[in-house]
Design a protein around this motif. Structure first.
Motif, PDB file in Angstrom:
ATOM      1  N   THR A  10      28.285  15.981  34.565  1.00 52.56           N
ATOM      2  CA  THR A  10      27.271  16.252  35.588  1.00 52.56           C
ATOM      3  C   THR A  10      26.434  14.996  35.785  1.00 52.56           C
ATOM      4  OG1 THR A  10      25.435  17.729  36.179  1.00 52.56           O
ATOM      5  CG2 THR A  10      25.764  17.301  33.821  1.00 52.56           C
ATOM      6  N   HIS A  11      26.336  14.549  37.017  1.00 49.94           N
ATOM      7  CA  HIS A  11      25.779  13.227  37.297  1.00 49.94           C
ATOM      8  C   HIS A  11      24.373  13.298  37.904  1.00 49.94           C
ATOM      9  CE1 HIS A  11      29.687  11.565  36.430  1.00 49.94           C
ATOM     10  NE2 HIS A  11      30.258  12.286  37.374  1.00 49.94           N
ATOM     11  N   VAL A  12      23.665  12.174  37.764  1.00 48.07           N
ATOM     12  CA  VAL A  12      22.338  12.061  38.361  1.00 48.07           C
ATOM     13  C   VAL A  12      22.088  10.602  38.732  1.00 48.07           C
ATOM     14  CG1 VAL A  12      21.155  11.645  36.152  1.00 48.07           C
ATOM     15  CG2 VAL A  12      19.900  12.674  38.062  1.00 48.07           C
ATOM     16  N   TYR A  13      21.355  10.425  39.814  1.00 47.16           N
ATOM     17  CA  TYR A  13      20.899   9.096  40.214  1.00 47.16           C
ATOM     18  C   TYR A  13      19.414   9.020  39.877  1.00 47.16           C
ATOM     19  CZ  TYR A  13      25.300   8.465  42.761  1.00 47.16           C
ATOM     20  OH  TYR A  13      26.628   8.346  43.082  1.00 47.16           O
ATOM     21  N   THR A  14      19.062   8.259  38.856  1.00 44.06           N
ATOM     22  CA  THR A  14      17.669   8.172  38.427  1.00 44.06           C
ATOM     23  C   THR A  14      16.837   7.448  39.499  1.00 44.06           C
ATOM     24  OG1 THR A  14      17.872   6.027  37.332  1.00 44.06           O
ATOM     25  CG2 THR A  14      18.475   7.991  36.038  1.00 44.06           C
ATOM     26  N   PRO A  15      15.505   7.568  39.429  1.00 44.42           N
ATOM     27  CA  PRO A  15      14.659   6.894  40.433  1.00 44.42           C
ATOM     28  C   PRO A  15      14.934   5.398  40.559  1.00 44.42           C
ATOM     29  CG  PRO A  15      13.363   8.488  39.211  1.00 44.42           C
ATOM     30  CD  PRO A  15      14.707   8.443  38.545  1.00 44.42           C
ATOM     31  N   ASP A  64      19.860  16.893  45.586  1.00 45.75           N
ATOM     32  CA  ASP A  64      20.752  17.300  44.496  1.00 45.75           C
ATOM     33  C   ASP A  64      21.218  16.099  43.679  1.00 45.75           C
ATOM     34  OD1 ASP A  64      20.856  20.087  44.751  1.00 45.75           O
ATOM     35  OD2 ASP A  64      22.309  19.960  46.378  1.00 45.75           O
ATOM     36  N   TYR A  65      21.231  14.927  44.286  1.00 47.39           N
ATOM     37  CA  TYR A  65      21.714  13.733  43.605  1.00 47.39           C
ATOM     38  C   TYR A  65      20.650  13.077  42.732  1.00 47.39           C
ATOM     39  CZ  TYR A  65      25.962  13.730  46.476  1.00 47.39           C
ATOM     40  OH  TYR A  65      27.159  14.073  47.055  1.00 47.39           O
ATOM     41  N   ILE A  82      22.847  24.050  28.940  1.00 47.52           N
ATOM     42  CA  ILE A  82      22.631  22.650  28.577  1.00 47.52           C
ATOM     43  C   ILE A  82      23.512  21.766  29.456  1.00 47.52           C
ATOM     44  CG2 ILE A  82      22.820  20.919  26.735  1.00 47.52           C
ATOM     45  CD1 ILE A  82      22.604  23.225  24.709  1.00 47.52           C
ATOM     46  N   SER A  83      22.970  20.646  29.901  1.00 44.77           N
ATOM     47  CA  SER A  83      23.758  19.645  30.621  1.00 44.77           C
ATOM     48  C   SER A  83      23.631  18.296  29.928  1.00 44.77           C
ATOM     49  CB  SER A  83      23.295  19.514  32.076  1.00 44.77           C
ATOM     50  OG  SER A  83      23.709  20.615  32.850  1.00 44.77           O
ATOM     51  N   VAL A  84      24.745  17.584  29.858  1.00 49.12           N
ATOM     52  CA  VAL A  84      24.751  16.202  29.362  1.00 49.12           C
ATOM     53  C   VAL A  84      24.920  15.316  30.590  1.00 49.12           C
ATOM     54  CG1 VAL A  84      25.767  14.555  27.761  1.00 49.12           C
ATOM     55  CG2 VAL A  84      25.835  17.007  27.231  1.00 49.12           C
ATOM     56  N   ILE A  85      23.809  14.808  31.092  1.00 47.59           N
ATOM     57  CA  ILE A  85      23.804  14.097  32.362  1.00 47.59           C
ATOM     58  C   ILE A  85      24.248  12.647  32.179  1.00 47.59           C
ATOM     59  CG2 ILE A  85      22.034  15.567  33.403  1.00 47.59           C
ATOM     60  CD1 ILE A  85      19.957  13.449  32.749  1.00 47.59           C
ATOM     61  N   SER A  86      24.738  12.061  33.261  1.00 45.80           N
ATOM     62  CA  SER A  86      25.149  10.655  33.244  1.00 45.80           C
ATOM     63  C   SER A  86      25.019  10.092  34.647  1.00 45.80           C
ATOM     64  CB  SER A  86      26.600  10.512  32.763  1.00 45.80           C
ATOM     65  OG  SER A  86      27.476  11.297  33.554  1.00 45.80           O
ATOM     66  N   LEU A 111      16.763   7.948  31.865  1.00 42.94           N
ATOM     67  CA  LEU A 111      17.618   9.075  31.498  1.00 42.94           C
ATOM     68  C   LEU A 111      17.037   9.820  30.301  1.00 42.94           C
ATOM     69  CD1 LEU A 111      21.215   7.558  31.792  1.00 42.94           C
ATOM     70  CD2 LEU A 111      20.351   9.530  33.074  1.00 42.94           C
ATOM     71  N   ASN A 112      16.648   9.073  29.286  1.00 46.78           N
ATOM     72  CA  ASN A 112      16.081   9.696  28.086  1.00 46.78           C
ATOM     73  C   ASN A 112      14.791  10.444  28.417  1.00 46.78           C
ATOM     74  OD1 ASN A 112      16.470   9.860  25.091  1.00 46.78           O
ATOM     75  ND2 ASN A 112      14.424   8.967  25.104  1.00 46.78           N
ATOM     76  N   ASP A 113      13.973   9.868  29.287  1.00 48.33           N
ATOM     77  CA  ASP A 113      12.711  10.509  29.676  1.00 48.33           C
ATOM     78  C   ASP A 113      12.957  11.778  30.501  1.00 48.33           C
ATOM     79  OD1 ASP A 113      11.334   8.513  28.368  1.00 48.33           O
ATOM     80  OD2 ASP A 113      10.862   7.380  30.185  1.00 48.33           O
ATOM     81  N   LEU A 114      13.964  11.759  31.374  1.00 54.17           N
ATOM     82  CA  LEU A 114      14.301  12.958  32.145  1.00 54.17           C
ATOM     83  C   LEU A 114      14.696  14.094  31.200  1.00 54.17           C
ATOM     84  CD1 LEU A 114      16.406  11.502  35.112  1.00 54.17           C
ATOM     85  CD2 LEU A 114      14.108  12.480  35.247  1.00 54.17           C
ATOM     86  N   CYS A 115      15.457  13.755  30.177  1.00 55.05           N
ATOM     87  CA  CYS A 115      15.856  14.774  29.203  1.00 55.05           C
ATOM     88  C   CYS A 115      14.646  15.319  28.447  1.00 55.05           C
ATOM     89  CB  CYS A 115      16.856  14.186  28.216  1.00 55.05           C
ATOM     90  SG  CYS A 115      18.437  13.707  28.950  1.00 55.05           S
TER      91      CYS A 115
END
Length: 365
Positions: A10-15, A64-65, A82-86, A111-115
């Protein structure tokens, strides 16, 4: 349904990642094309051809991205605990070498802060500064091991630019094995466009995603096997996207070709060569993003149901709008994967694949 469901793909584009992409005018980048006002994500060469209509370039990109609250909303809709984002491809491979490490560290901290905003619900695979020096890559691997919510790294098939059989990666494999971090290996570059023929634009992204991505993964892993990566790093753990591409189906053919190749069998050290089957059953994990029973059955027969992990590939493959502009709340891409797991496995295996394996292998609780 299993007591805990984990999505490891599951993916994410951080700020900061979005800021970098919006600042660029070469692939990859994000921007709108007149007369359309919708932002579009351009990640593949050729997607921004002036000959392509504005509404067909790349893909539309919305909250969503990049809005992590949308990730949580998606998880709640689909009963994901739980999601392991990348980061999504192309990750940070394109950064200039002189500040690749600095920017990668900042994105990984994001990424760590989002978690940390959703403790117990989010973990992450970190990114690597692969356009920097090998020493910088190793430095970041060791730093990631100290971040609370990071459980491994995501990597593309190009490695440092010359594939995953590149000898320069030996110190990277050593650092990843030494810190016990799993590599999430994900395709991006696909196959040469020539293989899709002159009418490929008539088929949208279907050929590149359905055929190019799986074959890219298969070839990349075959190169790792042939170059002896797992003969040298016997504890190196690699999670393959999209159930390993075509590797489960072609593993026997790959092993047979090795055994019948005079050059390969004469190489020094072949007496210590591990078989394809040994590597598949001890070093490789497969996600369950395969959408159908027949593919998942092949994966389980090769790897066993204790080494397969559920995934969704969110936010890609969203529901398409109907004629009234409405979209289904549940994503068919997710329900197809759920159905494949339940139709293929016994209840105990379902529990393992949907959550138990990820919790155990990635130390999520």
């Amino acid at each position: 349904m299993t007591s805990t469901i984990v999505d490891i793909h599951t993916h994410v584009y951080t700020p900061l990642f979005m800021k970098i992409l919006r600042s660029r005018d070469a692939v990859p980048y994000v921007r709108s094309f007149s007369p359309d006002t919708v932002d579009r994500l351009i990640i593949l060469p050729g997607e921004d051809s002036p000959d392509t209509p504005a509404t067909s370039r790349g893909r539309p990109i919305g909250p969503d991205y990049y809005d992590i609250s949308k990730k949580i909303e998606f998880m709640d809709t689909h009963d994901i605990d739980i999601s392991v984002i990348s980061l999504a491809n192309p990750w940070l491979d394109f950064l200039p070498s002189d500040y690749a490490l600095e920017m990668t560290q900042k994105v990984n901290d994001e990424l760590n802060d989002l978690c940390a905003r959703y403790p117990g619900r989010l973990y992450a695979f970190g990114a690597l500064p692969l356009s920097g020096s090998v020493e910088e890559v190793v430095q970041e691997i060791k730093r990631l091991a100290e971040l609370r919510y990071i459980r491994g790294v995501i990597m593309g098939t190009s490695g440092l630019g010359d594939g995953l059989d590149d000898p320069r990666l030996d110190s990277v494999w050593e650092a990843l094995q030494g810190t016990g971090q799993t590599i999430f290996l994900h395709p991006h570059y696909g196959l040469p466009k020539e293989v899709y023929g002159s009418r490929q634009d008539n088929y949208g992204h279907v050929l590149a995603l359905a055929m190019g991505f799986p074959m890219e993964t298969t070839i990349a892993v075959a190169r790792m096997i042939l170059s002896g990566v797992w003969d040298r790093w016997t504890k190196l753990s690699v999670l393959l996207a999209h159930s390993g591409g075509t590797l489960p189906f072609l593993a026997g053919r790959l092993e047979s070709c090795i055994l019948h190749d005079g050059h390969m069998m004469k190489k020094d050290g072949d007496k210590n060569r591990r078989t394809v089957w040994d590597i598949l059953q001890n070093n490789i994990l497969l996600d369950a993003v395969v959408y159908a029973r027949v593919g998942l059955k092949a994966a389980t027969e090769v790897a066993g149901n204790d080494r397969i992990l559920f995934g969704t590939d969110h936010p890609f493959f969203p529901p398409l709008a109907n004629e009234e502009g409405e979209k289904e709340k549940e994503w068919a891409s997710v329900t197809m994967n759920y159905r494949a797991v339940k139709e293929t496995l016994a209840p105990e295996g379902v529990d393992r694949v949907l959550g138990g394996n990820a919790i155990r292998l990635l130390r999520l609780k």
